[in-house]
Scaffold this active site. Structure first.
Site, PDB file in Angstrom:
ATOM      1  N   GLU A 127       0.866  -1.170   0.000  1.00  0.00           N
ATOM      2  CA  GLU A 127       0.000   0.000   0.000  1.00  0.00           C
ATOM      3  C   GLU A 127       0.912   1.232   0.000  1.00  0.00           C
ATOM      4  OE1 GLU A 127      -2.752   0.338   3.264  1.00  0.00           O
ATOM      5  OE2 GLU A 127      -3.629   2.159   2.421  1.00  0.00           O
TER       6      GLU A 127
ATOM      7  N   LYS B 206       3.846   0.701   9.733  1.00  0.00           N
ATOM      8  CA  LYS B 206       3.969   1.965   8.999  1.00  0.00           C
ATOM      9  C   LYS B 206       3.374   3.114   9.789  1.00  0.00           C
ATOM     10  CE  LYS B 206       3.001   0.097   4.888  1.00  0.00           C
ATOM     11  NZ  LYS B 206       2.455   0.028   3.543  1.00  0.00           N
TER      12      LYS B 206
ATOM     13  N   ARG C 292       5.422 -12.898   9.500  1.00  0.00           N
ATOM     14  CA  ARG C 292       6.064 -11.624   9.199  1.00  0.00           C
ATOM     15  C   ARG C 292       7.378 -11.508   9.953  1.00  0.00           C
ATOM     16  NH1 ARG C 292       2.130  -7.765   9.012  1.00  0.00           N
ATOM     17  NH2 ARG C 292       3.523  -6.016   9.319  1.00  0.00           N
TER      18      ARG C 292
HETATM   19  P1  ATP Z   1       1.808  -2.054   7.982  1.00  0.00           P
HETATM   20  O1  ATP Z   1       0.932  -2.919   8.819  1.00  0.00           O
HETATM   21  O2  ATP Z   1       3.075  -1.652   8.639  1.00  0.00           O
HETATM   22  O3  ATP Z   1       1.105  -0.910   7.329  1.00  0.00           O
HETATM   23  P2  ATP Z   1       1.358  -3.679   5.784  1.00  0.00           P
HETATM   24  O4  ATP Z   1       1.491  -5.138   5.911  1.00  0.00           O
HETATM   25  O5  ATP Z   1      -0.007  -3.136   5.788  1.00  0.00           O
HETATM   26  O6  ATP Z   1       2.295  -2.998   6.829  1.00  0.00           O
HETATM   27  P3  ATP Z   1       1.662  -3.426   3.024  1.00  0.00           P
HETATM   28  O7  ATP Z   1       2.174  -2.282   2.224  1.00  0.00           O
HETATM   29  O8  ATP Z   1       0.243  -3.764   2.903  1.00  0.00           O
HETATM   30  O9  ATP Z   1       2.071  -3.155   4.509  1.00  0.00           O
HETATM   31  O10 ATP Z   1       2.554  -4.709   2.764  1.00  0.00           O
HETATM   32  C1  ATP Z   1       2.883  -5.174   1.491  1.00  0.00           C
HETATM   33  C2  ATP Z   1       3.313  -6.605   1.594  1.00  0.00           C
HETATM   34  O11 ATP Z   1       4.428  -6.730   2.465  1.00  0.00           O
HETATM   35  C3  ATP Z   1       2.213  -7.463   2.171  1.00  0.00           C
HETATM   36  O12 ATP Z   1       2.120  -8.637   1.402  1.00  0.00           O
HETATM   37  C4  ATP Z   1       2.661  -7.736   3.568  1.00  0.00           C
HETATM   38  O13 ATP Z   1       2.186  -8.954   4.021  1.00  0.00           O
HETATM   39  C5  ATP Z   1       4.169  -7.697   3.440  1.00  0.00           C
HETATM   40  N1  ATP Z   1       4.768  -7.310   4.711  1.00  0.00           N
HETATM   41  C6  ATP Z   1       4.520  -6.190   5.413  1.00  0.00           C
HETATM   42  N2  ATP Z   1       5.202  -6.190   6.570  1.00  0.00           N
HETATM   43  C7  ATP Z   1       5.903  -7.350   6.612  1.00  0.00           C
HETATM   44  C8  ATP Z   1       6.789  -7.951   7.544  1.00  0.00           C
HETATM   45  N3  ATP Z   1       7.107  -7.355   8.699  1.00  0.00           N
HETATM   46  N4  ATP Z   1       7.320  -9.158   7.249  1.00  0.00           N
HETATM   47  C9  ATP Z   1       7.026  -9.760   6.084  1.00  0.00           C
HETATM   48  N5  ATP Z   1       6.199  -9.252   5.161  1.00  0.00           N
HETATM   49  C10 ATP Z   1       5.633  -8.064   5.405  1.00  0.00           C
HETATM   50 MG    MG Z   2      -1.563  -3.340   4.405  1.00  0.00          MG
END
Ligand code: ATP
Ligand code: MG
Length: 550
Positions: A33, A269, A259
Site C-alpha cells: 500500500e 507503517k 512476518r
Molecule cells: P503495515 O501494517 O506496517 O502498514 P502492511 O502489511 O499493511 O504494513 P503493506 O504495504 O500492505 O504493509 O505490505 C505489502 C506486503 O508486504 C504485504 O504482502 C505484507 O504482508 C508484506 N509485509 C509487510 N510487513 C511485513 C513484515 N514485517 N514481514 C514480512 N512481510 C511483510
Molecule cells: Mg496493508
C-alpha cells in the site's frame, strides 16, 4: 535476482503444483500500500515473491494496493519503486489495484444480482453490535433482505456520490453465525467522498475494501500463488468466497507466512510515520530507520539485505530476529569488498620530533590486506599526525597493544614510533604526544625491540576534517511499546555525532554511498549530505564485531 535460494514450505507447495500439472508457470506479486516507505519486513516479502518469480522463470508483478486515498501518496509510489529496484528486482507488470476499479465494481454488481451482496445502512458502531462476538453469533442487518433492484439502485447512487461517508456500505451476504468473524457479512465497499486519489483523481466516491480488491486483483493478473503474512490467514475463506462467487476463471492460492519482526525497532507503517512526522528521526531515510531507504543511506548493500532475508528463511512460526543477524549480513558482504582507509575519530596530536619539518612523504597503503587486485592508495606522512586518543596511555601493562609512554608501536603502512613525552595544557589535559620515529622500519620490524601493536593515523596537515555519525539502536528495549507508548522507549542516544574526526586524503573526493572499512573502527559510508559547516559526513554502517550480544 536471487543469490542463495533456499527451499521453504512455499517453494515446496509450488514444486508440487508444477509437478502435478496444476500450474505450468508461477506468477507472484508484491502488493504494497503506498502509504509509507518500505521497511525491512517488506524486503522479506519482496525477496520471497521476486525470488520465486525469478528462480522458477515465472513472473512477479509490483501492484500498488491503493484503495485508501486518505493515506496514500504518489511520492510513496515512487519511493517503493525505487526501493524494489535498488534491492535488485525487476517487475513484469507495474499495476495498481485502482486500474481494476471498474471491473471490481462490475463484480460487486454481479454479487448484488445473484443476491450475494446488499447495501446496508448500519453505521460502524451498529455494524459492530450486530456482528456478535467470538462466542456469540451475530444478528442479521435489518437491510439484509433488500431486493436486488433496491440494492442496485442504492449502490449506483453510492457511486454517484449521493450519500455521505459512513452512511452506507455494500456488504457480502455470507453467514452472520460463522465462527470466522470475517465471514459475517464483511463490507465490500465504503463511501469515501471528496478525496483526491493519486491515480484515478476524483473519479470515485466509493472504494472497494482490501478483502474484496485483493482476490480480484490477483485473479485478473493470473497470480498463481498469493503470498501474504499470517494475519491474513483468517481472511483466506473470504478470499476464496469472493473468487468462488464471481465470474472469473482464475483462482490463485493464498499462502501465509510469518512476518519479520526485528529487535529494537518498530515495523508498523503507522509507527514509522509517527517517527517521521513528529521528527524523532530526520526522515524516512534516517540511517537509524528500519526502512529500505534508511538502510541504503546507512550504507547497507542490496546484497546484504537479500542475504539477510535468505538467512532468516520463510516459515509459519512467528519470531523476532536479532539485529545482530542483519549486521552480520552487511559485515560479511563488506569484509571482502570494502577498501581500507584510515580515519581518526577522536584525534590526539602526535609530533614526530625527528621527522623533518615541512616534509610530506608519500607511502602506499593496500586497499585490502587480502586482495592485491584491489590495488593501493597514497598515504601522506608528515611531522604532525593524529592518532586516536584511545590509542595512547601514559602507562599500561603488557596486554595493551597500543602506544604507551616509552613504548613503541607501528603506524599502519608506515614506520614505528616511540612515545617520548606528553605535553599538557594549563588544566593538565594532554594536548600532544612527542614521539620519535625509526626511519629504518618501513616494512621491516626492528631487531631486538618490542613493537606493541599497529595503530592507525592521519596526517595533521594532509588529512581532512569530517563528521562521523555513529549509531546505536533506535529503541532501548527489544520490543518497543510492549509496556505502553513505543515513543517512551526511544533511545535518546541513538545518534552520536563526532565533529572532530580526521580522515585520510583518499577519503576526500568520494561519492555519496561509497563504503569503506575504517581500519580498526568499522564500516562507514559517505552520506548524501554534508554537515552544516560543509564537512563530509560518514555514517557508521556497522562495527567490526558484533556488539549486540548480551
Ligand atoms: P503495515 O501494517 O506496517 O502498514 P502492511 O502489511 O499493511 O504494513 P503493506 O504495504 O500492505 O504493509 O505490505 C505489502 C506486503 O508486504 C504485504 O504482502 C505484507 O504482508 C508484506 N509485509 C509487510 N510487513 C511485513 C513484515 N514485517 N514481514 C514480512 N512481510 C511483510
Ligand atoms: Mg496493508
Amino acid at each position: 535476482m536471487s543469490d542463495a535460494p533456499t527451499s521453504n514450505f512455499i517453494r515446496q507447495i509450488i514444486d508440487g503444483d508444477l509437478n502435478s500439472g496444476k500450474h505450468n508457470t508461477v506468477v507472484t506479486r508484491f502488493p504494497p500500500e503506498p502509504n509509507g516507505f518500505l521497511h525491512i519486513g517488506h524486503a522479506k516479502s519482496i525477496v520471497l515473491n521476486f525470488g520465486i518469480g525469478d528462480d522458477y522463470k515465472g513472473a512477479t508483478n509490483l501492484r500498488f494496493d491503493d484503495t485508501n486515498p486518505a493515506k496514500e501518496e504518489a511520492a510513496f509510489v515512487e519511493s517503493i519503486k525505487a526501493d524494489v529496484e535498488w534491492l535488485g528486482f525487476a517487475w513484469k507488470e507495474l499495476r495498481f489495484a485502482s486500474d481494476y476499479f471498474e471491473q471490481i465494481y462490475d463484480f460487486a454488481v454481479e454479487l448484488i444480482n445473484t443476491g450475494k451482496a446488499y447495501v446496508c445502512d448500519l453505521n460502524a458502531e451498529e455494524v459492530r453490535e450486530y456482528r456478535g462476538t467470538l462466542t456469540e453469533a451475530g444478528k442479521p442487518s435489518p437491510y439484509r433482505d433488500r431486493s436486488v433492484e433496491e440494492n442496485l439502485d442504492l449502490f449506483q447512487r453510492m457511486r454517484d456520490g449521493e450519500f455521505d461517508d459512513g452512511a452506507k456500505t455494500l456488504r457480502a451476504k455470507i453467514d452472520m453465525a460463522s465462527p470466522n468473524m470475517n465471514m459475517r457479512d464483511p463490507a465490500l465497499y465504503r463511501i469515501r467522498k471528496g478525496l483526491h486519489h493519486h491515480q484515478v483523481g476524483d473519479a470515485w466516491s466509493i472504494y472497494p475494501m482490501y478483502d474484496f480488491t485483493h482476490p480480484i486483483s490477483d485473479a485478473i493478473e493470473g497470480i498463481t500463488h498469493s503470498l501474504c503474512t499470517l494475519e491474513f490467514e483468517a481472511h483466506r475463506p473470504l478470499y476464496d468466497w469472493v473468487l468462488d462467487n464471481i465470474s472469473i476463471d482464475c483462482h490463485p492460492q493464498q499462502i501465509e507466512f510469518a512476518r519479520l519482526n526485528l529487535e529494537y525497532t518498530v515495523m508498523s507503517k503507522r509507527k514509522l510515520t509517527q517517527l517521521v512526522d513528529e521528527k524523532h528521526v530526520s526522515g524516512w531515510d534516517d540511517p537509524r530507520m528500519p526502512t529500505i531507504a534508511g538502510l541504503r543511506r546507512r550504507g547497507y548493500t542490496p546484497k546484504s539485505v537479500r542475504d539477510f532475508c535468505h538467512m532468516i528463511g520463510v516459515t509459519r512460526a512467528d519470531s523476532t530476529v536479532e539485529m545482530g543477524m542483519l549486521e552480520a549480513a552487511i559485515r560479511s558482504d563488506l569484509e571482502a569488498v570494502a577498501p581500507r582507509r584510515m580515519a581518526v575519530l577522536n584525534p590526539l596530536k602526535v609530533v614526530i620530533t625527528n621527522y623533518p619539518e615541512g616534509q610530506i612523504e608519500t607511502l602506499q597503503g593496500p586497499n585490502h590486506p587480502k586482495d592485491e587486485s584491489m590495488g593501493s592508495r597514497e598515504l601522506k606522512l608528515t611531522r604532525e599526525i593524529f592518532i586516536d586518543a584511545e590509542d595512547f596511555r601514559e602507562e599500561a601493562n603488557k596486554k595493551y597493544k597500543r602506544l604507551v609512554l616509552g613504548g613503541e608501536v607501528r603506524l599502519r603502512n608506515a614506520y614505528t614510533i616511540r612515545a617520548d613525552e606528553i605535553v599538557r595544557d594549563a588544566s593538565g589535559e594532554i594536548t600532544e604526544i612527542h614521539c620519535t620515529y625509526d626511519p629504518e622500519t618501513l616494512g621491516v620490524n626492528p631487531e631486538g625491540r618490542k613493537i606493541r601493536g599497529v595503530i592507525h593515523w592521519v596526517s595533521a596537515s594532509e588529512g581532512v576534517r569530517a563528521d562521523v555519525h555513529q549509531y546505536d539502536r533506535l529503541f532501548t528495549v527489544p520490543n518497543p511499546g510492549a509496556k505502553g507508548d513505543f515513543l517512551s522507549d526511544l533511545n535518546p542516544n541513538s545518534l552520536k555525532v563526532l565533529k572532530d574526526a580526521v580522515v585520510e586524503p583518499a577519503l576526500v573526493a568520494v561519492e555519496a554511498g561509497e563504503r569503506f572499512q575504517f581500519e580498526r573502527e568499522g564500516y562507514f559510508c559517505r552520506d548524501s549530505e554534508s554537515s552544516s559547516d560543509g564537512k563530509p559526513v560518514f555514517n557508521q554502517i556497522v562495527g567490526l564485531r558484533d556488539s549486540w550480544g548480551g
